[in-house]
Design an enzyme around this catalytic site. Structure first.
Site, PDB file in Angstrom:
ATOM      1  N   ASP A   7      -5.994   1.830  -3.696  1.00 34.77           N
ATOM      2  CA  ASP A   7      -7.197   1.550  -2.922  1.00 34.77           C
ATOM      3  C   ASP A   7      -7.593   2.727  -2.036  1.00 34.77           C
ATOM      4  O   ASP A   7      -8.651   2.702  -1.413  1.00 34.77           O
ATOM      5  CB  ASP A   7      -7.071   0.253  -2.107  1.00 34.77           C
ATOM      6  CG  ASP A   7      -5.952   0.291  -1.079  1.00 34.77           C
ATOM      7  OD1 ASP A   7      -5.217   1.293  -1.003  1.00 34.77           O
ATOM      8  OD2 ASP A   7      -5.818  -0.708  -0.335  1.00 34.77           O
ATOM      9  N   ASP A  26      -1.110   1.391  -4.574  1.00 32.82           N
ATOM     10  CA  ASP A  26      -1.915   0.258  -5.042  1.00 32.82           C
ATOM     11  C   ASP A  26      -3.358   0.657  -5.329  1.00 32.82           C
ATOM     12  O   ASP A  26      -4.197  -0.193  -5.608  1.00 32.82           O
ATOM     13  CB  ASP A  26      -1.853  -0.915  -4.070  1.00 32.82           C
ATOM     14  CG  ASP A  26      -2.589  -0.650  -2.767  1.00 32.82           C
ATOM     15  OD1 ASP A  26      -2.517   0.488  -2.273  1.00 32.82           O
ATOM     16  OD2 ASP A  26      -3.227  -1.576  -2.238  1.00 32.82           O
ATOM     17  N   ASP A  46      -3.071   6.286  -3.711  1.00 34.20           N
ATOM     18  CA  ASP A  46      -1.853   5.681  -3.176  1.00 34.20           C
ATOM     19  C   ASP A  46      -1.342   4.634  -4.168  1.00 34.20           C
ATOM     20  O   ASP A  46      -1.989   4.350  -5.180  1.00 34.20           O
ATOM     21  CB  ASP A  46      -2.102   5.109  -1.780  1.00 34.20           C
ATOM     22  CG  ASP A  46      -3.013   3.893  -1.768  1.00 34.20           C
ATOM     23  OD1 ASP A  46      -3.727   3.678  -2.768  1.00 34.20           O
ATOM     24  OD2 ASP A  46      -3.021   3.170  -0.758  1.00 34.20           O
ATOM     25  N   SER A  62       0.828  -1.201   0.000  1.00 40.40           N
ATOM     26  CA  SER A  62       0.000   0.000   0.000  1.00 40.40           C
ATOM     27  C   SER A  62       0.866   1.257   0.000  1.00 40.40           C
ATOM     28  O   SER A  62       1.658   1.460  -0.905  1.00 40.40           O
ATOM     29  CB  SER A  62      -0.960  -0.037   1.190  1.00 40.40           C
ATOM     30  OG  SER A  62      -1.903   0.999   1.127  1.00 40.40           O
TER      31      SER A  62
END
Length: 572
Positions: free
Chosen positions: A305, A303, A301, A146
């Site tokens: 999500d 990734d 961000d 993340s």
């Protein structure tokens, strides 16, 4: 086995990966660092397995990944029908070793005869969730850390519903992982053999197109406006292509990408942290926005999500909305564009540390709210439960910039949220308002809710012990007042007990057990303490409500200062 014995096992392993061997030879020179690398195994937290890259059982490397996938393979073979042919979907982000870990996962699965669907290039986490459902896969794996610093990577497991594995499943998988006695000797198949035998299939464009088609169903306006000027930064991550494609198909073409942050970069060189929660991540977007007088700035961000948004305030400066503010705005926008019949039996799902303003807004539309523990996997779990009830999902969010509008994904989705946020900004612009002005209208209607969060990082074994001490002390000596407000109730989620102080009685908390303490104060204020499941941190969350902005700010500051002083005394 002691950490010294585990270290010896690794140093004597003749086939140890050369790169890891080189790193290990450096690590052993620092006794504290080598102990931290080997004193425990990486475990599943609220978001899966996440850790610093490097050699050791407490690090992310090909061997700890293989061990985790071995456990997952054993679990799905026992618990998911036809898992071999249904396969496992695997995606990865822009971090160091992400693609390598994805291939290692496929190699372990292949050794069990389980097919792997691996994306040919990096993709967002929510697309992996969608892919599991679209491909009818038995499970999913996302290689990501993340928004953690560059030295981290991680491993998220998704079940056949496309959601992060809930507690019971996670415990069962961990049990299987623990049966793997030696991470260094896990069997792996050769990549070329898997490709030849159809056990490794590369996927991509077909899944992307299906996801974009699903996005169309979220559209609330007929035609987007080119009058809305958008600045977008993917923060060196995975969202660039899908966000642009999603905006384009809705009709937004006046989109300006922050080019310095458009390309994937595992070092995230242009930011201190690739996290839209951190306002410094918007520095370049703000500069570009000022140059072209943009209406809205959006940032995801790595990734993809989590979504952050910034808009111009009354002074002409860009203000980054909090996750609570953005979530409340999108909730109001979503519910206001649904009919009374569409809202009937619909639910808002939020976490216990997310603003109570969401509950108030939902109630104004006749919609009930369900609270979950922190972590979007619990929201995904509730959506799955709705398939067997008369209830249905309308919106879900958490304070840490996680939002989900359409349930064709079962995890927080910054791509969805980016499209809806821009459509919402366009809607309010047509009414002559910015998002901040729309938010002020909600405050006037429902009260001035304000939230805060303090995060204390305590690394290593000593840090973990300090975090445990803080939680133990708060349990043993609970607050009776904060900021001049009396504590009305104490909620201990580890014992599932809610103590109502005024009524002098106890209630059962109908949620899974977790190491969390929450204090409910007078005047709709609250404080919550939670050790992070994925980072070496303890987080303190705060919420207040008054009739004025200044009063809320002063009350929030008073409560935060009192809590900070208490924590400093505990660890002094």
């Amino acid at each position: 086995m002691s950490w010294q014995e585990t270290l010896k096992k690794w140093t004597s392993f003749a086939a140890l990966d050369e790169a890891l061997l080189k790193q290990l030879n450096e690590v052993v020179k620092d006794e504290k660092e080598v102990e931290d690398a080997f004193y425990k195994n990486l475990t599943f937290g609220t978001g899966g397995m996440r850790g610093v890259l490097g050699p050791g059982t407490n690090r992310m490397n090909i061997y700890t990944v293989r061990k985790a996938v071995e456990g997952l393979s054993l679990y799905i073979k026992e618990n998911v029908q036809h898992c071999e042919e249904r396969g496992v979907a695997i995606a990865y982000d822009s971090r160091y070793m992400s693609q390598e870990f994805a291939i290692e996962a496929a190699r372990v699965l292949g050794s069990h005869g389980i097919k792997a669907y691996v994306f040919e290039s990096l993709r967002p986490t929510p697309l992996l969730s969608f892919a599991v459902r679209y491909l009818h896969a038995a499970a999913g794996i996302m290689i990501t850390a993340s928004h953690n610093p560059p030295e981290y990577n991680g491993f998220k497991v998704y079940n056949e519903d496309g959601g992060q594995v809930p507690l019971k499943e996670a415990a069962a998988i961990i049990e299987k992982v623990d049966l793997v006695a030696d991470e260094l000797s896990v069997n792996v198949a050769e990549q070329k053999d898997l490709e030849a035998n159809g056990l490794l299939t590369w996927v991509g464009e077909k899944v992307d197109k299906a996801y974009l088609q699903a996005l169309k169903g979220l559209q609330k306006q007929e035609n987007a406006s080119d009058d809305l000027t958008i600045v977008f930064t993917p923060l060196h991550g995975t969202s660039h292509d899908l966000v642009l494609a999603g905006l384009n198909q809705v009709g937004f073409t006046n989109v300006h990408v922050v080019r310095e942050q458009a390309n994937p970069d595992p070092e995230f060189r242009t930011v201190e942290s690739p996290n839209p929660e951190e306002h410094q991540a918007f520095t370049m977007a703000i500069e570009q926005g000022q140059a072209i007088n943009a209406d809205i700035l959006i940032g995801t961000d790595p990734d993809a999500d989590r979504l952050g948004v910034a808009v111009i305030d009354a002074n002409g400066a860009y203000q980054v909305l909090t996750g609570n503010q953005l979530g409340t705005l999108m909730l109001d926008y979503t519910l206001s564009h649904l009919s009374e019949e569409e809202r009937k039996n619909g639910k808002l799902i939020k976490t216990i540390v997310t603003t109570e303003m969401g509950r108030t807004v939902a109630k104004s539309y006749g919609v009930d709210t369900i609270d979950t523990l922190t972590g979007f996997k619990f929201i995904g779990e509730k959506i799955k439960e709705f398939e067997s009830t008369e209830e249905h999902y309308l919106f879900g969010f958490e304070e840490s910039y996680g939002f989900l509008i359409g349930d064709f994904v079962r995890d927080k989705d910054a791509v969805q949220a980016a499209i809806v946020a821009c459509e919402m900004a366009n809607y309010w612009k047509k009414q002559g308002k910015t998002l901040l002005q729309a938010l002020d209208g909600l405050y006037e209607q429902h009260g001035y809710y304000l939230e805060g969060m303090k995060s204390l990082t305590l690394k290593g074994k000593d840090g973990a012990e300090q975090i445990a001490t803080i939680m133990e002390d708060i349990r043993a000596n609970p607050f009776t007042e904060l900021g001049g407000l009396k504590v009305l109730a104490v909620e201990d989620y580890d014992t599932s007990n809610r103590t109502l102080l005024v009524e002098d009685k106890n209630e059962i908390i109908e949620l899974p057990k977790e190491n969390v303490m929450k204090f409910i104060l007078e005047e709709d204020a609250w404080v919550c303490f939670r050790p992070s499941g994925t980072e070496p941190k303890i987080k303190s969350y705060f919420g207040v409500k008054t009739t004025e902005e200044t009063k809320s700010k002063d009350l929030l500051q008073a409560i935060q200062s009192q809590v900070e002083e208490r924590i400093n005394q505990i660890i002094a």
